[in-house]
Design an enzyme around this catalytic site. Structure first.
Site, PDB file in Angstrom:
ATOM      1  N   SER A 144       0.829  -1.195   0.000  1.00 28.66           N
ATOM      2  CA  SER A 144       0.000   0.000   0.000  1.00 28.66           C
ATOM      3  C   SER A 144       0.872   1.257   0.000  1.00 28.66           C
ATOM      4  CB  SER A 144      -0.929  -0.059   1.223  1.00 28.66           C
ATOM      5  OG  SER A 144      -1.959   0.872   1.127  1.00 28.66           O
TER       6      SER A 144
ATOM      7  N   ARG B  52     -11.639   6.029  10.649  1.00 26.60           N
ATOM      8  CA  ARG B  52     -11.175   4.654  10.572  1.00 26.60           C
ATOM      9  C   ARG B  52     -12.263   3.726  10.021  1.00 26.60           C
ATOM     10  NH1 ARG B  52      -6.760   1.830   9.640  1.00 26.60           N
ATOM     11  NH2 ARG B  52      -6.723  -0.163  10.712  1.00 26.60           N
TER      12      ARG B  52
ATOM     13  N   ASP C 199      -9.139  -6.550  -4.198  1.00 25.80           N
ATOM     14  CA  ASP C 199      -8.704  -5.261  -3.654  1.00 25.80           C
ATOM     15  C   ASP C 199      -9.224  -4.152  -4.569  1.00 25.80           C
ATOM     16  OD1 ASP C 199      -7.405  -3.022  -2.733  1.00 25.80           O
ATOM     17  OD2 ASP C 199      -5.399  -3.897  -2.772  1.00 25.80           O
TER      18      ASP C 199
ATOM     19  N   HIS D 237      -8.201  -5.239   0.168  1.00 24.79           N
ATOM     20  CA  HIS D 237      -6.885  -4.611   0.340  1.00 24.79           C
ATOM     21  C   HIS D 237      -6.126  -5.219   1.520  1.00 24.79           C
ATOM     22  CE1 HIS D 237      -3.832  -1.615  -0.154  1.00 24.79           C
ATOM     23  NE2 HIS D 237      -4.063  -1.047   1.003  1.00 24.79           N
ATOM     24  N   ASP D 238      -6.850  -5.567   2.569  1.00 25.78           N
ATOM     25  CA  ASP D 238      -6.228  -6.143   3.761  1.00 25.78           C
ATOM     26  C   ASP D 238      -5.518  -7.463   3.499  1.00 25.78           C
ATOM     27  OD1 ASP D 238      -6.572  -4.209   5.602  1.00 25.78           O
ATOM     28  OD2 ASP D 238      -8.249  -5.153   6.674  1.00 25.78           O
TER      29      ASP D 238
END
Lengths: 378, 196
Positions: A153, A223, A320, A353-354
């Site tokens: 990232s 968040r 992602d 994405h994680d």
């Protein structure tokens, strides 16, 4: 604790009093960087690997801080004995970036000129500022050339910038779930996050530390938005579905139904807002937005990558959508056109994405296979 | 090492840049790197094969040829190789055109469907051939575009593709007399060096 963990690690602090001129033109007279190391530096100092962290990361990438510590570092899946970043082979350096809030100099640190926290007056940073400060840390540790600079990232952006800024100091570059610059949609998500923080009354124009407040609601909201974008639709569906935490959807039932995903998001938000500095979050998202690999190379990524001297590994994940495989392909295509050695894998994964933080078998196999060559080419 | 790959090597200039389409586990690229010092890049879509090829220290890009090769600039490679993949792509003619756009020269190998054993199988049994050489059934084969030596040369002629050299591999060791004399009947594997 597993035998494939680096075990107990102790953070270290490097202080620098040589002024650092930043991309914005301002000068940071002195600063400190928190870092951890795993594995042993060999006699030729040729086995050092730098880990660049992402938006909310820090120096604690692997291992545990004590026997009671329940959670390992953020990249335990990939760093350790026998893992892709094999600490039996490599000397791994992981730091908290400048502007961070885990011990490195940042907005929550005291500004020596005023004796008060920097807060919003901390200089804005660019990815290249991190790279230059990391180069100084390398000097301090006696590392001239990194065997590899690795990041996911925002960390991948640092790794690419390293390859262009210090071509003779990087032999291999690993860019995971990253992009050469953010899309408008991506910047838009970051703007929501910043607005959430700045519109919290407790933000106090950024001087919340002086006012003894914490913009917890704003940071938590920031968040929550971010977290949704790091997961895929499928991942959320399989993790929560439409499961209810309380109440029911029966007719005639007055109790408000609450979905599991709601409480999960609130938990993630509140946990984050208790451990992260709001000004750091703003600073890091801005650095992310401003990064544009090829801007100073006539907006030509091929021309940019011609400055690199290292081999590249690029990895993306199928679901992602924050840093989609397409964005990784752009990196790969530019590297091919620039005649630079590159390998690329698009990993089938549900985690969005994680995924780059997860122990996904094909991801680890691909990463490990490529890293073995990094260990061999010295 | 497969026989057809051994034949190809002499057409590759030492130190040149080679793109291997459908490189599999990279056995050929690795040999080219070791023996010809080429700078190689392999394209592959099978995850296990990619991992094994990466383990050999090769550069591999995961990419589906059928989705196009437009990301490769014109003449960005000296040689583009496609070994035993022509019959498995959706549009063999387009891939050939792309190979010669990307590379100065192309090397293609494919199984010759005109081999007498295939003809006998089809002629006497009336069934699509299944053999050690072509181990799939018609319904599960990745090989969707079989052709013969004559078919391939006719395509090259029609598209203005020059055949610089060809090599035929039969089912005998050593000098393949029959395969060279009557390739369409006796060649198991056809190998071509082509250019614009």
């Amino acid at each position: 604790m597993n035998s494939d963990s680096v075990g107990i690690v102790t953070p270290q602090c490097a202080e620098f009093d040589q002024p650092l001129t930043l991309a914005c033109g301002r000068v940071l007279p002195r600063y400190q960087l928190m870092y951890e190391t795993y594995g042993e530096l060999n006699a030729q100092a040729s086995n050092a690997v730098l880990i660049c962290h992402a938006l909310s990361g820090h120096h604690h990438a692997a291992g545990y801080h004590s026997d009671e510590d329940r959670k390992p570092g953020w990249w335990e899946a990939c760093i350790g004995p026998g893992k892709p970043i094999d600490t039996n082979r490599f000397f791994v350096v992981s730091l908290n970036n400048l502007g961070g809030c885990h011990g490195s100099t940042g907005p929550a640190s005291i500004n020596p000129e005023t004796g008060e926290p920097w807060g919003p007056d901390f200089p804005p940073l660019r990815v290249r500022d991190w790279v230059h400060s990391q180069a100084r840390l390398a000097d301090r540790l006696g590392i001239h050339t990194w065997a590899a600079v690795i990041g996911g990232s925002l960390g991948g952006m640092q790794a690419m910038r390293w390859a262009l800024e210090y071509p003779d100091r990087v032999r291999h570059c690993v860019v995971i779930a990253s992009a050469m610059r953010l899309s408008a949609q991506n910047i838009a998500f970051n703007e929501i996050a910043r607005q959430a923080i700045q519109s919290d009354p407790d933000y106090a124009e950024g001087h919340y530390l002086k006012a003894d407040k914490v913009p917890a609601r704003g940071l938590s909201l920031a968040r929550m938005v971010g977290h949704i974008t790091y997961l895929s639709d499928n991942a959320m569906a399989s993790k929560f579905g439409r499961d209810l935490r309380t109440g029911s959807l029966e007719l005639g039932d007055e109790d408000q139904a609450e979905f599991q995903v709601q409480s999960y998001l609130r938990y993630q938000g509140s946990r984050f807002s208790g451990s992260f500095d709001a000004n750091t979050y703003i600073l890091m998202t801005r650095a992310l937005d401003w990064f544009d690999l090829a801007r100073e190379y006539g907006d030509d990524p091929v021309a940019a990558f011609r400055h690199a001297r290292c081999s590249f590994l690029v990895i993306s994940f199928s679901t992602d959508w924050r840093f989609s495989p397409h964005r990784s392909r752009e990196i790969v295509d530019a590297l091919i056109a620039a005649d630079r050695p590159v390998s690329y894998a698009e990993i089938e994964a549900d985690e969005g994405h994680d995924a780059f933080l997860m122990p996904i078998p094909r991801y680890l196999d691909t990463f490990a296979a490529w890293m073995r060559r990094v260990g061999e080419h010295r | 090492m497969r026989l057809d790959l051994t034949h190809i090597q002499r057409w590759i200039t030492p130190g040149s840049r080679v793109l291997d389409l459908g490189c599999g586990e990279g056995e050929f690229l690795q040999r080219l790197q070791q023996e010809r010092g080429v700078r190689g890049l392999g394209l592959e879509i099978n995850p296990e094969k990619i991992t094994r090829a990466l383990g050999r220290g090769l550069d591999i890009v995961e990419q589906d040829m059928d989705a196009g090769l437009g990301n490769f600039p014109d003449h960005s490679f000296d040689t583009v190789v496609m070994a035993h993949a022509l019959q498995a792509v959706h549009y063999p003619d387009r891939v050939l055109e792309e190979m010669l756009r990307i590379g100065h020269q192309g090397i293609v190998t494919f199984p010759n469907f005109g081999h007498w054993l295939c003809r006998v199988h089809l002629g006497t049994r009336g069934r699509m051939p299944v053999s050690k050489f072509m181990p799939y059934h018609w319904y599960d084969t990745p090989n969707i575009h079989f052709c013969t030596v004559k078919d391939f040369e006719a395509l090259c002629e029609a598209r203005g593709i020059r055949i610089l050299a060809r090599d035929m591999v039969g089912n005998t060791e050593g000098r393949p007399m029959l395969a060279s004399a009557w390739p369409n009947l006796f060649a198991l594997t056809a190998i071509y060096l082509i250019s614009r």
